[in-house]
Scaffold this motif. Sequence first.
Motif, PDB file in Angstrom:
ATOM      1  N   ASP A   1       5.671 -29.266  -4.026  1.00  0.00           N
ATOM      2  CA  ASP A   1       6.340 -28.652  -2.881  1.00  0.00           C
ATOM      3  C   ASP A   1       5.497 -27.488  -2.407  1.00  0.00           C
ATOM      4  N   PRO A   2       5.130 -27.471  -1.168  1.00  0.00           N
ATOM      5  CA  PRO A   2       4.269 -26.418  -0.692  1.00  0.00           C
ATOM      6  C   PRO A   2       4.922 -25.078  -0.824  1.00  0.00           C
ATOM      7  N   ASN A   3       6.163 -24.948  -0.584  1.00  0.00           N
ATOM      8  CA  ASN A   3       6.831 -23.651  -0.713  1.00  0.00           C
ATOM      9  C   ASN A   3       6.794 -23.171  -2.144  1.00  0.00           C
ATOM     10  N   MET A   4       7.007 -24.133  -2.994  1.00  0.00           N
ATOM     11  CA  MET A   4       6.989 -23.825  -4.438  1.00  0.00           C
ATOM     12  C   MET A   4       5.617 -23.370  -4.844  1.00  0.00           C
ATOM     13  N   SER A   5       4.614 -24.006  -4.362  1.00  0.00           N
ATOM     14  CA  SER A   5       3.226 -23.676  -4.713  1.00  0.00           C
ATOM     15  C   SER A   5       2.858 -22.295  -4.176  1.00  0.00           C
ATOM     16  N   ASP A   6       3.308 -22.018  -2.980  1.00  0.00           N
ATOM     17  CA  ASP A   6       2.984 -20.707  -2.426  1.00  0.00           C
ATOM     18  C   ASP A   6       3.693 -19.578  -3.181  1.00  0.00           C
ATOM     19  N   GLY A   7       4.929 -19.870  -3.581  1.00  0.00           N
ATOM     20  CA  GLY A   7       5.665 -18.840  -4.329  1.00  0.00           C
ATOM     21  C   GLY A   7       5.029 -18.564  -5.675  1.00  0.00           C
ATOM     22  N   PHE A   8       4.580 -19.652  -6.298  1.00  0.00           N
ATOM     23  CA  PHE A   8       3.929 -19.479  -7.624  1.00  0.00           C
ATOM     24  C   PHE A   8       2.646 -18.688  -7.475  1.00  0.00           C
ATOM     25  N   THR A   9       1.926 -19.055  -6.427  1.00  0.00           N
ATOM     26  CA  THR A   9       0.638 -18.376  -6.214  1.00  0.00           C
ATOM     27  C   THR A   9       0.880 -16.901  -5.915  1.00  0.00           C
ATOM     28  N   SER A  10       1.923 -16.656  -5.101  1.00  0.00           N
ATOM     29  CA  SER A  10       2.236 -15.272  -4.776  1.00  0.00           C
ATOM     30  C   SER A  10       2.669 -14.498  -5.994  1.00  0.00           C
ATOM     31  N   ALA A  11       3.452 -15.168  -6.888  1.00  0.00           N
ATOM     32  CA  ALA A  11       3.913 -14.500  -8.123  1.00  0.00           C
ATOM     33  C   ALA A  11       2.742 -14.197  -9.036  1.00  0.00           C
ATOM     34  N   MET A  12       1.824 -15.144  -9.098  1.00  0.00           N
ATOM     35  CA  MET A  12       0.664 -14.960  -9.969  1.00  0.00           C
ATOM     36  C   MET A  12      -0.209 -13.822  -9.447  1.00  0.00           C
TER      37      MET A  12
ATOM     38  N   GLU B   1       0.817 -11.310  -7.721  1.00  0.00           N
ATOM     39  CA  GLU B   1       1.533 -10.057  -7.979  1.00  0.00           C
ATOM     40  C   GLU B   1       1.347  -9.603  -9.425  1.00  0.00           C
ATOM     41  N   ILE B   2       1.487 -10.654 -10.307  1.00  0.00           N
ATOM     42  CA  ILE B   2       1.295 -10.325 -11.746  1.00  0.00           C
ATOM     43  C   ILE B   2      -0.130  -9.855 -11.971  1.00  0.00           C
ATOM     44  N   HIS B   3      -1.082 -10.548 -11.345  1.00  0.00           N
ATOM     45  CA  HIS B   3      -2.500 -10.189 -11.520  1.00  0.00           C
ATOM     46  C   HIS B   3      -2.767  -8.781 -10.967  1.00  0.00           C
ATOM     47  N   ASN B   4      -2.149  -8.495  -9.797  1.00  0.00           N
ATOM     48  CA  ASN B   4      -2.345  -7.159  -9.227  1.00  0.00           C
ATOM     49  C   ASN B   4      -1.748  -6.072 -10.119  1.00  0.00           C
ATOM     50  N   LYS B   5      -0.573  -6.378 -10.686  1.00  0.00           N
ATOM     51  CA  LYS B   5       0.050  -5.394 -11.597  1.00  0.00           C
ATOM     52  C   LYS B   5      -0.831  -5.174 -12.825  1.00  0.00           C
ATOM     53  N   GLN B   6      -1.401  -6.305 -13.329  1.00  0.00           N
ATOM     54  CA  GLN B   6      -2.266  -6.167 -14.504  1.00  0.00           C
ATOM     55  C   GLN B   6      -3.522  -5.370 -14.160  1.00  0.00           C
ATOM     56  N   LEU B   7      -4.057  -5.685 -12.942  1.00  0.00           N
ATOM     57  CA  LEU B   7      -5.237  -4.920 -12.513  1.00  0.00           C
ATOM     58  C   LEU B   7      -4.912  -3.437 -12.382  1.00  0.00           C
ATOM     59  N   GLN B   8      -3.743  -3.179 -11.789  1.00  0.00           N
ATOM     60  CA  GLN B   8      -3.324  -1.783 -11.642  1.00  0.00           C
ATOM     61  C   GLN B   8      -3.172  -1.118 -13.007  1.00  0.00           C
ATOM     62  N   THR B   9      -2.558  -1.954 -13.914  1.00  0.00           N
ATOM     63  CA  THR B   9      -2.392  -1.405 -15.280  1.00  0.00           C
ATOM     64  C   THR B   9      -3.742  -1.149 -15.912  1.00  0.00           C
ATOM     65  N   TYR B  10      -4.693  -2.096 -15.726  1.00  0.00           N
ATOM     66  CA  TYR B  10      -6.033  -1.909 -16.293  1.00  0.00           C
ATOM     67  C   TYR B  10      -6.723  -0.686 -15.685  1.00  0.00           C
ATOM     68  N   GLU B  11      -6.533  -0.558 -14.346  1.00  0.00           N
ATOM     69  CA  GLU B  11      -7.142   0.599 -13.682  1.00  0.00           C
ATOM     70  C   GLU B  11      -6.559   1.905 -14.215  1.00  0.00           C
ATOM     71  N   GLU B  12      -5.221   1.866 -14.378  1.00  0.00           N
ATOM     72  CA  GLU B  12      -4.584   3.069 -14.921  1.00  0.00           C
ATOM     73  C   GLU B  12      -5.081   3.359 -16.335  1.00  0.00           C
ATOM     74  N   MET B  13      -5.227   2.243 -17.123  1.00  0.00           N
ATOM     75  CA  MET B  13      -5.723   2.425 -18.498  1.00  0.00           C
ATOM     76  C   MET B  13      -7.163   2.948 -18.476  1.00  0.00           C
ATOM     77  N   ILE B  14      -7.959   2.350 -17.529  1.00  0.00           N
ATOM     78  CA  ILE B  14      -9.356   2.807 -17.437  1.00  0.00           C
ATOM     79  C   ILE B  14      -9.408   4.281 -17.033  1.00  0.00           C
ATOM     80  N   ASP B  15      -8.547   4.622 -16.016  1.00  0.00           N
ATOM     81  CA  ASP B  15      -8.505   6.028 -15.605  1.00  0.00           C
ATOM     82  C   ASP B  15      -8.079   6.931 -16.756  1.00  0.00           C
ATOM     83  N   MET B  16      -7.070   6.437 -17.510  1.00  0.00           N
ATOM     84  CA  MET B  16      -6.599   7.220 -18.659  1.00  0.00           C
ATOM     85  C   MET B  16      -7.704   7.374 -19.694  1.00  0.00           C
ATOM     86  N   MET B  17      -8.421   6.244 -19.959  1.00  0.00           N
ATOM     87  CA  MET B  17      -9.509   6.284 -20.943  1.00  0.00           C
ATOM     88  C   MET B  17     -10.615   7.212 -20.468  1.00  0.00           C
TER      89      MET B  17
END
Length: 237
Positions: free
Chosen positions: A6-17, A19-35
């Motif tokens: 389902d294209p809608n389903m695929s787009d939602g999954f991609t969008s969720a992924m 978002e998760i990837h961006n949050k992880q990147l943000q977390t990594y950036e924050e960790m890098i900044d903290m380090m």
Amino acid sequence: MASITDPNMSDGFTSAMKEIHNKQLQTYEEMIDMMTDLYQSHRQFVKSAHDACLKKCKDDEMLFETIQTFKRDAVKKNTSLKGKRHAISEMISEIQQKEMQKDDIKEKIEKLQEEQAKRKELILSQNKANKDRLRNLQKARGVFQDHLGMEIRTILGKTQLVKGEKLQFVFRNINPSDQDSAYVVTMGIKEDGSYQIVSSDPALECLPVLESLLQETNNLASFLANVRKEFISQARC
């Protein structure tokens, strides 16, 4: 149930992924900044600690050098102090010796003053005695020279025994067969003012006895009279 295709389903999954990837990147950036902050903080702390250690070492070295300087100065001062104490001890000893010498000199001066006073008193006494003897000599001279033909001569002795000025009493009119024959007795005055009979010509055996009597009585006229009697007695033998 939706299909994967389902294209809608695929787009939602991609969008969720994403978002998760961006949050992880943000977390990594924050960790890098903290380090990075931790690293910078640690680095700053290490540098500060290192600088503090260097400063502490330099301060300790300066303190150690100051202590060593104080120790060297203390050794020099102790050596100087010992030298000064020794010098002071020698000065005190010298002062004490000078005080003792001063007391000895003072005592000697007092003794000399006492001896000088005694000598002065003795000289005055001798002068008085000599004046008395001179008066006796003058009286004897008057009696014997005027009435008995006695002559008084002043002589200067040539031997150690009679060294100094002496008097010779020359008697005449002793021997009836030779009125001009001279009978002589020589005498002087000692340092203590007493009479000293040096000799007689001719020799009289009793002269020491007559001299002793003269010392006791201090009567020169009587002595000369006794000497004249002895000469007369000897001339008539």
